[in-house]
Design a protein around this motif. Structure first.
Motif, PDB file in Angstrom:
ATOM      1  N   MET A 253       0.868  -1.167   0.000  1.00 17.80           N
ATOM      2  CA  MET A 253       0.000   0.000   0.000  1.00 17.80           C
ATOM      3  C   MET A 253       0.912   1.226   0.000  1.00 17.80           C
ATOM      4  O   MET A 253       1.920   1.243   0.704  1.00 17.80           O
ATOM      5  CB  MET A 253      -0.883  -0.036   1.248  1.00 17.80           C
ATOM      6  N   PRO A 254       0.579   2.239  -0.762  1.00 13.90           N
ATOM      7  CA  PRO A 254       1.477   3.404  -0.808  1.00 13.90           C
ATOM      8  C   PRO A 254       1.540   4.145   0.522  1.00 13.90           C
ATOM      9  O   PRO A 254       0.655   4.023   1.357  1.00 13.90           O
ATOM     10  CB  PRO A 254       0.859   4.304  -1.882  1.00 13.90           C
ATOM     11  N   ALA A 255       2.591   4.912   0.687  1.00 12.87           N
ATOM     12  CA  ALA A 255       2.796   5.746   1.877  1.00 12.87           C
ATOM     13  C   ALA A 255       2.588   7.205   1.484  1.00 12.87           C
ATOM     14  O   ALA A 255       2.608   7.530   0.299  1.00 12.87           O
ATOM     15  CB  ALA A 255       4.205   5.525   2.423  1.00 12.87           C
ATOM     16  N   PRO A 256       2.404   8.084   2.452  1.00 14.62           N
ATOM     17  CA  PRO A 256       2.230   9.501   2.118  1.00 14.62           C
ATOM     18  C   PRO A 256       3.412  10.073   1.337  1.00 14.62           C
ATOM     19  O   PRO A 256       3.251  11.036   0.589  1.00 14.62           O
ATOM     20  CB  PRO A 256       2.110  10.179   3.484  1.00 14.62           C
ATOM     21  N   THR A 257       4.575   9.470   1.509  1.00 13.42           N
ATOM     22  CA  THR A 257       5.752   9.988   0.798  1.00 13.42           C
ATOM     23  C   THR A 257       5.714   9.658  -0.696  1.00 13.42           C
ATOM     24  O   THR A 257       6.509  10.169  -1.462  1.00 13.42           O
ATOM     25  CB  THR A 257       7.033   9.375   1.383  1.00 13.42           C
ATOM     26  N   HIS A 258       4.785   8.771  -1.091  1.00 13.45           N
ATOM     27  CA  HIS A 258       4.710   8.434  -2.519  1.00 13.45           C
ATOM     28  C   HIS A 258       3.713   9.352  -3.190  1.00 13.45           C
ATOM     29  O   HIS A 258       2.513   9.102  -3.200  1.00 13.45           O
ATOM     30  CB  HIS A 258       4.254   6.984  -2.706  1.00 13.45           C
ATOM     31  N   SER A 259       4.219  10.455  -3.730  1.00 16.46           N
ATOM     32  CA  SER A 259       3.286  11.414  -4.321  1.00 16.46           C
ATOM     33  C   SER A 259       2.842  10.987  -5.710  1.00 16.46           C
ATOM     34  O   SER A 259       1.794  11.403  -6.171  1.00 16.46           O
ATOM     35  CB  SER A 259       3.925  12.795  -4.377  1.00 16.46           C
ATOM     36  N   ASP A 260       3.634  10.178  -6.359  1.00 18.18           N
ATOM     37  CA  ASP A 260       3.201   9.713  -7.673  1.00 18.18           C
ATOM     38  C   ASP A 260       3.663   8.284  -7.927  1.00 18.18           C
ATOM     39  O   ASP A 260       4.448   7.711  -7.173  1.00 18.18           O
ATOM     40  CB  ASP A 260       3.658  10.664  -8.780  1.00 18.18           C
ATOM     41  N   LEU A 261       3.165   7.750  -9.004  1.00 17.66           N
ATOM     42  CA  LEU A 261       3.434   6.354  -9.357  1.00 17.66           C
ATOM     43  C   LEU A 261       4.927   6.106  -9.518  1.00 17.66           C
ATOM     44  O   LEU A 261       5.461   5.095  -9.071  1.00 17.66           O
ATOM     45  CB  LEU A 261       2.690   6.046 -10.664  1.00 17.66           C
ATOM     46  N   ALA A 262       5.604   7.070 -10.137  1.00 22.05           N
ATOM     47  CA  ALA A 262       7.037   6.888 -10.378  1.00 22.05           C
ATOM     48  C   ALA A 262       7.790   6.779  -9.062  1.00 22.05           C
ATOM     49  O   ALA A 262       8.695   5.951  -8.906  1.00 22.05           O
ATOM     50  CB  ALA A 262       7.574   8.043 -11.222  1.00 22.05           C
ATOM     51  N   GLY A 263       7.427   7.621  -8.114  1.00 25.18           N
ATOM     52  CA  GLY A 263       8.099   7.588  -6.819  1.00 25.18           C
ATOM     53  C   GLY A 263       7.855   6.274  -6.096  1.00 25.18           C
ATOM     54  O   GLY A 263       8.762   5.691  -5.503  1.00 25.18           O
ATOM     55  N   TYR A 264       6.636   5.829  -6.167  1.00 25.68           N
ATOM     56  CA  TYR A 264       6.282   4.542  -5.548  1.00 25.68           C
ATOM     57  C   TYR A 264       7.088   3.411  -6.194  1.00 25.68           C
ATOM     58  O   TYR A 264       7.672   2.573  -5.507  1.00 25.68           O
ATOM     59  CB  TYR A 264       4.780   4.329  -5.732  1.00 25.68           C
TER      60      TYR A 264
ATOM     61  N   TRP B   6      -5.701   7.944  -5.918  1.00 25.83           N
ATOM     62  CA  TRP B   6      -6.928   7.545  -5.248  1.00 25.83           C
ATOM     63  C   TRP B   6      -6.728   6.390  -4.279  1.00 25.83           C
ATOM     64  O   TRP B   6      -7.624   6.064  -3.506  1.00 25.83           O
ATOM     65  CB  TRP B   6      -7.995   7.140  -6.274  1.00 25.83           C
ATOM     66  N   LEU B   7      -5.559   5.750  -4.332  1.00 25.60           N
ATOM     67  CA  LEU B   7      -5.299   4.675  -3.375  1.00 25.60           C
ATOM     68  C   LEU B   7      -5.056   5.266  -1.994  1.00 25.60           C
ATOM     69  O   LEU B   7      -4.490   6.351  -1.873  1.00 25.60           O
ATOM     70  CB  LEU B   7      -4.074   3.859  -3.794  1.00 25.60           C
ATOM     71  N   PRO B   8      -5.475   4.567  -0.941  1.00 28.31           N
ATOM     72  CA  PRO B   8      -5.202   5.077   0.402  1.00 28.31           C
ATOM     73  C   PRO B   8      -3.699   5.120   0.660  1.00 28.31           C
ATOM     74  O   PRO B   8      -2.930   4.451  -0.010  1.00 28.31           O
ATOM     75  CB  PRO B   8      -5.851   4.054   1.326  1.00 28.31           C
TER      76      PRO B   8
END
Lengths: 314, 886
Positions: B275-286, B328-330
């Motif tokens: 699940m993404p974290a708040p630090t992942h602002s975009d797909l590339a960062g994730y 839109w992912l939590p």
């Protein structure tokens, strides 16, 4: 009334002996307790299929056995026997060397056993070759099926209870609040449709094996030989021998200890085995009494006649 | 180990008996002699909570005596890789690894890495509270930690360099001798040696050994490391990826494997994407954090997996312009695990709860905490087959009797939805073998009973209706959802309460190429450009060729070994994972007897009895060109296709919070001091130190004699988990009608307990009534010279049903493994006393007295760092504020 009815000894064709003319091969159970994992699926499957009522929410404290024994409302019963380690050995060391046995505690005997052992076995009606319950039933409720099994018909049973005392294993019993006798039918209603009994189907490890009795006996002999090879000298077959007191069981077992350990009678004998001999003796005694009675009467009559004759000569 | 397979998996256990009949030897290592032990070839006793010491002992035996499968180890593991010079082991730091911070009870893990490599730039390795709060290892997903510069890894193929993994591992376990195993585990040395000999003698080219575990391993504060220890041992012995070998996790419930594959877990997305974290602002960062820019192996395809998942979720609303709806992912901004959430309910920050086939009032650790949490909700929705304790807590929980919950004042509004049973709905189960098996619906459900699919589909439909006019950005994801599943019924959806088609859902989970609306054949066909949709990449292929592969049922006697035409296993119907390792460096099976897949040079492909878990046409000796990424970057000798370095990890350079190698730590509650190190327990475990979650004291704390016995709990065959599905049924209830506690005859004598008598088991949290079962199946163990007693209870009882009893889980507190937040419910300490427990307010008073006797305060159990030379001024950090969003 056939003159070929026998009440004991080996009997090759139980169904024919009971009057069935064209009948399928005799079937039964071979229960190999050495692979039983004590899951009790057999107890549940049996109750589900046969709508047998629940019979007691009591903690019996007999290890994991809360069923207790076979009865009108328990047609499969899994026994659990904890064989304690000798006192003082704690989590004792054991020189296992080459694996000469297949389970903890096996093959060492009660006196020398250093390891704990837990025996599990699913008990059931033996469907004896000479069935005590069947022999004593006055109403014909109990009958021998074409498969060689023994079944009780509740709509004929009058609840007299003779069968209860007639069973050398203590299997059959009368249902509380109902009065009629109940026991394992070897799923007679499934056999007719070519299906195996519910317990055999449910058993995950094939501890309960169903099939033709002669084939099961061969399988059992092979399995016993294998266990003996592995060093389990205490392993034995129970109820397999047609020469035993009930003529051999339709449902027989592989045990890993004496039958008494499992709550089974060591030498079960069908009570009617001795009936012919008993009747003969009773007949001889009756004849002897009759003779004695006639003799007394004759003696009395002679005495009286002599007396009369003496009296008449005065 | 950590498993009672015959009792918990009786049907699966038939295959163990089958193997035994063919000569396999079965060894059962367990704190108690169970129905599994009864049919095993050998039973080996062990103190609950000491399996790492035991396994470490076997590892040490292997390494000291050169019994490892050397060729396999050298080629297929990271044994030869060199670790950084500044790495310090537990042998150097009295039980800690380098980088420990006692203030945060976590590690800066940078010194653990291989020389010359870096993970992608992230906070994840620097150790911090946010790291522990987010169950950070799961941030890496199932692909393990990302790794840059794999080509720069320094190796010593001779395995002799002191900094190579092999030597580090050897040194780490050097003191785990049979004598130590006896001291710590209580296992007699002769039995331990027998295990070592049997295991190693049966692991080589011609023979393999399987290791089986269940929750007896996972439910520990070091659970993740337990499994790592098992994996390390099996790697050393060359048992991974080979027939008859492996590390086999026995999952519990019918489809619990499915419920982690397509998860209802807070920190995982389907297919073990994090699940993404708040630090992942975009797909590339994730993506960058998830996998290195040119990482080799199949985890590199994570972008295709995630984008396809987003396309399945959001359909046409997911476009390249909006990162396919990634925003839109939590976001996971803290510990949102189930226990933390329940504490949040008590603290008033969570006010609603859905329980679906879950009964925390009985089934979760610390029952009182669960019920007090539920009592502080606004609303609670329970979907179940029976009226479970979690639905009726407001009138019949133990807290009613003590006055802690008052029915008339309890504010929770409970909605009970009757559920359809598994024969009243269609769908798949995913069992412990990763196999999906489709089930048909056999009967219509009664009355209002409905499937989960029906419930969630219509809940979503109604929520979307209610929010239709909302312009709140928070509701955008709900608007964007593609909620257009095919509906069952002749009128094709005209009935607004129709049942969605589970088969359609399965097809979408498997994945489609959107343009032609064609089912894909597997995850290698998924794209990151929005042209494919797939609900769960590891399940991709279950609907290949528009056929419901999970519904196949060709009997085993009509197909070759491995029965590939019965059901469908993920991924790609492979039956044995990492099966490249079943062949040597030349692609030939290690032996004829153990062949599984092999290289067919003539046709230039891998072939064999299983689906190869390796790129089909990559030759065994292949060296990829520089810059090759993903599957193309795999060498011919990289069987571990999901790992960034392609190798099995004897040492985890990153990805785990509590150490690169498993270490024996005592359980959170224990009667014994750690015999190996000053560091008593897992130095990074989470203990949730709060007044309503007290700990029993453990060494070096005082008053451990108040709770002197080791407590463990598990299952009986006759009942099912919290009892909702078994204690309602007469045929099961009569088989095990009453809660009992198993004690050894020695303990019974010591505490004056009589067989079938009444007793109660106490911890600092609760007292539980149980009948006494005196049995030789429990053996007092000699631990560090002292006799230690273990007691065992089955945990199935609760207060509703045909047979009722106290809740055993009330005895356990909430102390969790920091990697995965699983509670330590397999070991604690307790006392056992004759007679029934006090009731009502008298019970609370007794527990209060006990806690005072044991010197228990909210600080007890929170001073986690006990290693020599580590000082701190405040109790170790136990829970913290959520991470800030960027």
């Amino acid at each position: 009334m056939t003159s070929r009815n026998r009440l004991s000894g080996p009997l090759d064709d139980v169904a024919a002996d009971a009057g069935h003319q064209h009948h399928p091969d005799r079937v039964g159970f071979f229960t190999d307790t050495s692979v039983c994992i004590g899951c009790k699926a057999c107890e549940v499957a049996c109750k589900e299929w046969n709508a047998v009522p629940e019979d007691g929410l009591d903690l019996l404290g007999m290890s994991f056995d809360n069923t207790g024994m076979l009865g009108a409302d328990s047609w499969r019963h899994v026994a659990f026997v904890e064989q304690a380690r000798p006192l003082g050995t704690g989590a004792g060391p054991e020189d296992l060397g080459m694996p000469s046995f297949a389970r903890p505690g096996d093959g060492t005997g009660a006196e020398t056993r250093t390891d704990f052992r837990w025996l599990m076995a699913s008990d059931v009606c033996k469907h004896c070759t000479h069935a005590g319950c069947l022999d004593v039933c006055p109403t014909g409720a109990l009958f021998r099926t074409e498969f060689g099994t023994v079944v009780v018909q509740q709509d004929i049973c009058n609840g007299c209870g003779y069968c209860v005392s007639g069973c050398p294993y203590g299997v059959i019993d009368r249902r509380q609040h109902d009065g009629r006798a109940q026991k394992c039918t070897l799923c007679y209603d499934r056999l007719g449709d070519g299906m195996e009994p519910a317990c055999a189907k449910a058993c995950p490890t094939e501890s309960i094996q169903f099939g033709r009795l002669d084939e099961l006996r061969e399988r059992a002999d092979t399995r016993l030989a294998r266990l003996h090879e592995l060093g389990l000298s205490e392993a034995r077959l129970y109820g397999r021998d047609p020469n035993d007191g009930v003529g051999g069981d339709g449902a027989f077992f592989l045990l890993l200890d004496e039958p008494e350990v499992y709550g089974l009678p060591p030498d079960p004998v069908v009570p009617t085995r001795d009936a012919p001999a008993m009747w003969r003796r009773a007949g001889a005694a009756a004849a002897a009494f009759a003779l004695a009675g006639v003799g007394a009467f004759v003696a009395a009559a002679i005495g009286s006649a002599i007396g009369s004759a003496i009296g008449a000569r005065r | 180990m950590g498993s009672n397979m015959a009792e918990a998996h009786p049907v699966g256990f038939q295959w163990v008996m089958e193997a035994k009949a063919r000569g396999a030897k079965v060894i059962h290592i367990d704190p108690r002699f169970t129905r599994t032990s009864a049919v095993a070839d050998a039973y080996v006793p062990i103190r609950a909570g000491t399996d790492i010491a035991f396994l470490g002992g076997v590892i040490n035996h292997v390494l000291r005596n050169d019994l490892d499968f050397r060729e396999y180890v050298r080629a297929y593991t990271n044994a030869s890789f060199l670790v950084r010079e500044d790495f310090a082991d537990t042998e150097d730091l009295d039980g800690l690894f380098s980088g420990y911070d006692p203030e945060t009870a976590s590690y800066d893990r940078s010194s653990w890495r291989y020389q010359n490599t870096e993970p992608p730039e992230s906070d994840a390795d620097r150790g911090s509270v946010p790291d522990k709060e987010s169950s950070a290892p799961l941030q890496h997903g199932s692909g393990g930690a990302a790794l840059e510069g794999v080509e720069n890894i320094v190796r010593d193929p001779s395995l002799e360099h002191p900094r190579c993994v092999f030597q580090i591992l050897k040194r780490h376990f050097a003191r785990y001798t049979p004598e130590l195993v006896e001291r710590v585990c209580g296992t007699p040395p002769e039995r331990f040696r027998e295990v070592c000999e049997a295991w190693t003698a049966n692991s080589n080219r011609d023979r393999t050994t399987a290791l089986v575990y269940s929750v007896g391993w996972t439910q520990h504060s070091v659970g993740t490391q337990y499994i790592r220890a098992g994996a390390i041992l099996q790697l050393l012995l060359g048992n991974i990826g080979r027939p008859g070998g492996g590390v086999f996790a026995l999952r519990g419930h019918a489809s619990i494997q499915g419920s982690t594959d397509i998860p209802t877990l807070f920190n995982l997305l389907p297919g073990y994407l994090p699940m993404p974290a708040p630090t992942h602002s975009d797909l590339a960062g994730y993506m960058h954090e998830l996998r290195a820019d040119c990482q080799k192996g199949y985890w590199f395809g994570a972008d295709a997996y995630l984008v396809s998942m987003l396309k399945e979720y959001f359909g046409d609303a997911a476009t390249p312009d909006n990162d396919y709806g990634f925003e839109w992912l939590p976001r996971i901004n803290g510990d949102h695990g189930t226990y933390r959430t329940v504490m949040d309910m008590i603290d008033g920050s969570v006010f609603g709860y859905f329980l679906l086939g879950q009964n925390p009032a009985v089934g979760s650790a610390h029952g009182k905490l669960q019920r007090l949490g539920m009592a502080n909700l606004d609303w609670l929705v329970v979907r179940d087959l029976a009226m479970i304790e979690s639905a009726t807590f407001w009138k019949d929980s133990p807290e009613i009797e003590t006055g802690e919950i008052v029915t008339e004042r309890c504010r929770t509004e409970v909605f009970f939805f009757p559920a359809a049973s598994h024969v009243e709905k269609e769908g798949t189960f995913t069992q412990t073998q990763r196999m999906l098996q489709w089930r048909e619906k056999a009967v219509e459900p009664n009355g209002d009973q409905r499937s989960e699919l029906w419930f969630f589909y219509h809940l979503g439909r109604l929520v979307r209706q209610k929010l239709a006019d909302s312009t709140d950005p928070r509701d955008a994801p709900v608007h964007a959802l593609a909620w257009d599943y095919r509906m069952l019924g002749a009128d094709n959806g005209a009935d607004e309460w129709a049942e969605p088609s589970a088969e359609d859902v399965l097809r979408r989970i498997s994945g489609v190429e959107l343009g032609p609306d064609r089912a894909v054949s597997g995850y290698t066909e998924l794209k990151a450009d929005g042209s494919t949709a797939c609900g769960c990449w590891i399940y991709s292929g279950v609907y290949a060729d528009e056929v419901n592969q999970a519904a196949r049922r060709k009997p085993h006697d009509q197909q070759p070994q491995y029965e590939k035409e019965w059901g469908w296993t993920w991924p790609m119907n492979r039956r044995v994972l990492y099966n490249r390792a079943s062949a040597d460096l030349e692609g030939r099976p290690w032996s004829e007897r153990k062949k599984l897949i092999w290289w067919d040079a003539e046709n230039g492909e891998w072939t064999g009895d299983d689906v190869p878990d390796f790129p089909k046409t990559t030759p065994p000796g292949h060296v990829p060109p520089e810059g090759a990424c993903g599957a193309d970057g795999l060498r011919g000798d990289d069987p571990f296709i999901m790992q960034a370095d392609g190798k099995g990890w004897l040492y985890a350079p990153h990805g785990l919070i509590d150490g690169p190698m498993p270490t024996h730590y005592e359980p959170h509650e224990s009667p014994a001091r750690n015999a190996l190190y000053g560091q008593q327990g897992n130095p990074t475990r989470k203990v949730y130190g709060r007044p309503d979650n007290p700990s029993n004291p453990a060494p070096p704390e005082a008053h451990t004699e108040v709770f002197p016995f080791v407590l463990t709990a598990a299952r009986l065959t006759e009942h099912h988990t919290a009892g909702g599905m078994s204690r309602q049924l007469p045929y099961l209830s009569e088989l095990q009608p009453e809660l009992f506690v198993e004690v050894s005859p020695e303990l019974a004598r010591e505490r004056r307990l009589t067989h079938l008598g009444q007793a109660h088991v106490v911890t600092s949290r609760a007292a539980v009534d149980a009948r006494v079962m005196v049995t030789d199946r429990l053996v007092p163990l000699r631990v560090d010279g002292r006799l230690v007693h273990q007691v065992w209870l089955p945990y199935h009882w609760g207060h509703s049903g045909l047979v009722t009893g106290d809740v055993v889980n009330d005895l356990f507190g909430v102390f969790v493994d920091p990697n995965v937040f699983i509670q330590e419910s397999k070991v604690a300490t307790c006392d056992v006393r004759p007679g029934s427990r006090p009731r009502g307010p008298a019970l609370l008073a007794m527990l209060e007295r006990l806690r005072s006797e044991a010197g228990i305060t909210p600080e007890t159990g929170t001073r986690i760092a006990t290693a020599g030379g580590v000082r701190h001024s405040a109790p170790a950090h136990t829970h913290d504020a959520p991470m800030e969003a960027p």
